[in-house]
Design an enzyme around this catalytic site. Structure first.
Site, PDB file in Angstrom:
ATOM      1  N   ILE A  88       0.744  -1.367  -0.032  1.00  0.00           N
ATOM      2  CA  ILE A  88      -0.073   0.204  -0.011  1.00  0.00           C
ATOM      3  C   ILE A  88       0.853   1.341   0.134  1.00  0.00           C
ATOM      4  O   ILE A  88       0.624   2.212  -0.800  1.00  0.00           O
ATOM      5  CB  ILE A  88      -0.804   0.069   1.167  1.00  0.00           C
ATOM      6  N   SER A 129      -3.271   3.882   9.126  1.00  0.00           N
ATOM      7  CA  SER A 129      -4.067   3.037  10.368  1.00  0.00           C
ATOM      8  C   SER A 129      -4.467   1.855   9.704  1.00  0.00           C
ATOM      9  O   SER A 129      -4.050   1.327   8.711  1.00  0.00           O
ATOM     10  CB  SER A 129      -4.954   4.048  10.821  1.00  0.00           C
ATOM     11  N   ILE A 154      -7.034  -4.801   1.207  1.00  0.00           N
ATOM     12  CA  ILE A 154      -6.427  -4.259  -0.148  1.00  0.00           C
ATOM     13  C   ILE A 154      -5.897  -5.717  -0.936  1.00  0.00           C
ATOM     14  O   ILE A 154      -4.911  -6.254  -0.193  1.00  0.00           O
ATOM     15  CB  ILE A 154      -5.637  -3.202   0.156  1.00  0.00           C
ATOM     16  N   LYS A 205      -2.783   0.471  16.574  1.00  0.00           N
ATOM     17  CA  LYS A 205      -3.404   1.334  15.580  1.00  0.00           C
ATOM     18  C   LYS A 205      -4.274   2.163  16.173  1.00  0.00           C
ATOM     19  O   LYS A 205      -4.505   3.272  15.730  1.00  0.00           O
ATOM     20  CB  LYS A 205      -4.154   0.669  14.304  1.00  0.00           C
TER      21      LYS A 205
HETATM   22  P1  NAP Z   1       3.785  -4.269   3.545  1.00  0.00           P
HETATM   23  O1  NAP Z   1       4.053  -4.468   2.122  1.00  0.00           O
HETATM   24  O2  NAP Z   1       4.634  -5.335   4.162  1.00  0.00           O
HETATM   25  O3  NAP Z   1       4.244  -2.951   3.992  1.00  0.00           O
HETATM   26  C1  NAP Z   1       4.979  -2.639   5.066  1.00  0.00           C
HETATM   27  C2  NAP Z   1       6.116  -1.472   4.974  1.00  0.00           C
HETATM   28  O4  NAP Z   1       6.703  -1.363   6.197  1.00  0.00           O
HETATM   29  C3  NAP Z   1       7.130  -2.423   4.002  1.00  0.00           C
HETATM   30  O5  NAP Z   1       7.906  -1.370   3.222  1.00  0.00           O
HETATM   31  C4  NAP Z   1       8.108  -2.593   5.155  1.00  0.00           C
HETATM   32  O6  NAP Z   1       9.517  -2.830   4.377  1.00  0.00           O
HETATM   33  C5  NAP Z   1       8.218  -1.589   5.920  1.00  0.00           C
HETATM   34  N1  NAP Z   1       8.634  -1.801   7.316  1.00  0.00           N
HETATM   35  C6  NAP Z   1       8.109  -3.075   8.255  1.00  0.00           C
HETATM   36  N2  NAP Z   1       8.584  -2.774   9.251  1.00  0.00           N
HETATM   37  C7  NAP Z   1       9.377  -1.957   9.382  1.00  0.00           C
HETATM   38  C8  NAP Z   1      10.205  -0.971  10.248  1.00  0.00           C
HETATM   39  N3  NAP Z   1      10.602  -1.828  11.493  1.00  0.00           N
HETATM   40  N4  NAP Z   1      10.829  -0.058  10.052  1.00  0.00           N
HETATM   41  C9  NAP Z   1      10.929   0.505   8.736  1.00  0.00           C
HETATM   42  N5  NAP Z   1      10.084  -0.082   7.777  1.00  0.00           N
HETATM   43  C10 NAP Z   1       9.364  -1.136   8.185  1.00  0.00           C
HETATM   44  O7  NAP Z   1       2.304  -4.475   3.962  1.00  0.00           O
HETATM   45  P2  NAP Z   1       0.981  -3.728   3.330  1.00  0.00           P
HETATM   46  O8  NAP Z   1       0.140  -4.812   3.792  1.00  0.00           O
HETATM   47  O9  NAP Z   1       0.867  -3.000   2.211  1.00  0.00           O
HETATM   48  O10 NAP Z   1       0.484  -2.574   4.698  1.00  0.00           O
HETATM   49  C11 NAP Z   1       1.097  -1.188   4.708  1.00  0.00           C
HETATM   50  C12 NAP Z   1       0.237  -0.414   5.605  1.00  0.00           C
HETATM   51  O11 NAP Z   1      -1.018  -0.464   5.236  1.00  0.00           O
HETATM   52  C13 NAP Z   1       0.406  -0.862   6.925  1.00  0.00           C
HETATM   53  O12 NAP Z   1       0.384   0.321   7.814  1.00  0.00           O
HETATM   54  C14 NAP Z   1      -0.628  -1.665   7.349  1.00  0.00           C
HETATM   55  O13 NAP Z   1      -0.927  -1.733   8.638  1.00  0.00           O
HETATM   56  C15 NAP Z   1      -1.803  -0.943   6.722  1.00  0.00           C
HETATM   57  N6  NAP Z   1      -3.051  -1.759   6.213  1.00  0.00           N
HETATM   58  C16 NAP Z   1      -2.882  -2.806   5.366  1.00  0.00           C
HETATM   59  C17 NAP Z   1      -4.093  -3.281   4.953  1.00  0.00           C
HETATM   60  C18 NAP Z   1      -3.943  -4.594   3.970  1.00  0.00           C
HETATM   61  O14 NAP Z   1      -5.020  -4.878   3.311  1.00  0.00           O
HETATM   62  N7  NAP Z   1      -2.683  -4.963   3.466  1.00  0.00           N
HETATM   63  C19 NAP Z   1      -5.294  -3.111   5.483  1.00  0.00           C
HETATM   64  C20 NAP Z   1      -5.404  -2.004   6.517  1.00  0.00           C
HETATM   65  C21 NAP Z   1      -4.113  -1.149   6.683  1.00  0.00           C
HETATM   66  P3  NAP Z   1      10.583  -3.453   5.102  1.00  0.00           P
HETATM   67  O15 NAP Z   1      10.279  -5.123   5.029  1.00  0.00           O
HETATM   68  O16 NAP Z   1      11.850  -3.402   4.051  1.00  0.00           O
HETATM   69  O17 NAP Z   1      11.048  -2.898   6.526  1.00  0.00           O
END
Ligand code: NAP
Ligand code: COA
Length: 268
Positions: free
Chosen positions: A21, A143, A190, A161
């Site tokens: 995202i 969030s 998503i 969150k």
């Molecule tokens: P994702 O691809 O795993 O994104 C997480 C990102 O944060 C990655 O770029 C990861 O890269 C980085 N990250 C993780 N831990 C970190 C740390 N300690 N320090 C710095 N960077 C860090 O997951 P996503 O599903 O797209 O989620 C992205 C956001 O959307 C999150 O805030 C999540 O809570 C929110 N969200 C997602 C959904 C969904 O349907 N996917 C729904 C609601 C909310 P590295 O591994 O390189 O650190």
């Protein structure tokens, strides 16, 4: 379909912006003309994102860091501000998640998510503040519905969150008078994201999840990018301190039922 916005000449910094995202958000701003910086732990992911964003629009810059390291976050923002002249749009989206029962989780497991999502957001917001271009800067915390929907197997994420959203509301009071708006986006489920791979690892769980979304589909990363650009655009100049669900109505569709459809299959 991506909405039309113009962020030419603007500096955007996306923490956690190297996949899913947040990378989608970074790509949306780059395509709208912004220079975009991203930061996350993996140097490999940072390099790949910088290459992608460089092709999408303006200048791209990347930092390999852990948001749990306040000094590293501070150093990256100082370096970026010196090179690029400040930050117009700040996105704080680094997060961790895994399904686990509260009583099956070690203290360090709970702490790791709170440290990344909540404490990490505080590090980002605190360190960015002196570099935000005021007045006019827009700050967005990423969030999740877990902030206001209790979900089994998600006590760590729900607590973290919810804290992130209270940071949004509190800082809207503190920063509003200084010309900085801060809002949260709470994406629904998503498609093609790590979050969905972890929470909906089978087609059956995904099908149940989709059935609980009023618009009967998963969202797309570009729809979250559109919401982030809207909140950072002049069209949202009077929007401050809100938590904006971008979830096809998922969070109002009989809240707990929707949440249970997502996570209860992990318990069987
Ligand atoms: P994702 O691809 O795993 O994104 C997480 C990102 O944060 C990655 O770029 C990861 O890269 C980085 N990250 C993780 N831990 C970190 C740390 N300690 N320090 C710095 N960077 C860090 O997951 P996503 O599903 O797209 O989620 C992205 C956001 O959307 C999150 O805030 C999540 O809570 C929110 N969200 C997602 C959904 C969904 O349907 N996917 C729904 C609601 C909310 P590295 O591994 O390189 O650190
Ligand atoms: N169930 C229970 N506990 C788990 C777990 C799971 N599925 N996954 C990790 N843990 C525990 C670990 O055992 C460890 O606790 P311990 O020290 O008591 O054994 C603790 O969580 C920290 O794990 P570790 O792997 O050392 O942490 P990390 O800092 O390297 O990684 C995570 C952080 C655990 C959040 C990891 O999943 C991650 O990096 N996530 C980022 C990507 C992501 O989650 N994307 C989706 C965003 S919605």
């Amino acid at each position: 379909m991506t909405a039309t916005f113009d962020f030419s000449g603007k500096q955007v910094f996306v923490f956690g912006g190297t996949s899913g995202i947040n990378l989608g958000i970074a790509e949306s701003f780059a395509a709208a003309g912004a220079d975009v910086a991203v930061a996350s732990r993996s140097q490999e992911k940072v390099d790949a994102a910088v290459e992608l964003l460089g092709k999408a629009g303006g200048k791209a810059r990347g930092y390999a860091l852990d948001v749990r390291d306040a000094d590293a976050v501070e150093a990256a923002l100082a370096d970026h501000a010196e090179a690029a002249g400040g930050v117009d749009v700040l996105i704080s989206g680094a997060a961790g998640n895994f399904p686990a029962l509260a009583n099956g989780m070690s203290p360090n497991a709970f702490k790791s998510v709170v440290d990344i999502d909540l404490l990490g957001s505080f590090h980002v917001l605190r360190a960015a503040f002196p570099h935000l271009n005021k007045p006019g800067a827009s700050v967005i915390n990423i969030s999740a519905p877990q902030a206001f929907l209790a979900m089994p197997m998600q006590s760590h994420v729900c607590a973290a969150k919810a804290g992130v959203d209270m940071l949004t509301r509190t800082l809207a009071l503190e920063w509003g008078p200084l010309g900085v708006r801060i809002n949260s986006i709470a994406p629904g489920p998503i498609a093609d994201t790590e979050g969905m791979r972890r929470l909906a690892p089978t087609k059956e769980i995904e099908r149940q999840c989709i059935a609980s979304v009023p618009v009967r589909r998963l969202g797309t990363v570009s729809e979250i990018g559109d919401a982030a650009m809207f909140l950072s655009s002049p069209a949202a100049a009077y929007v401050n301190g809100v938590v904006l669900p971008v979830d096809g109505g998922w969070s109002v569709a009989g809240a707990s039922a929707a949440a249970l459809a997502m996570t209860s299959p992990h318990m069987s």
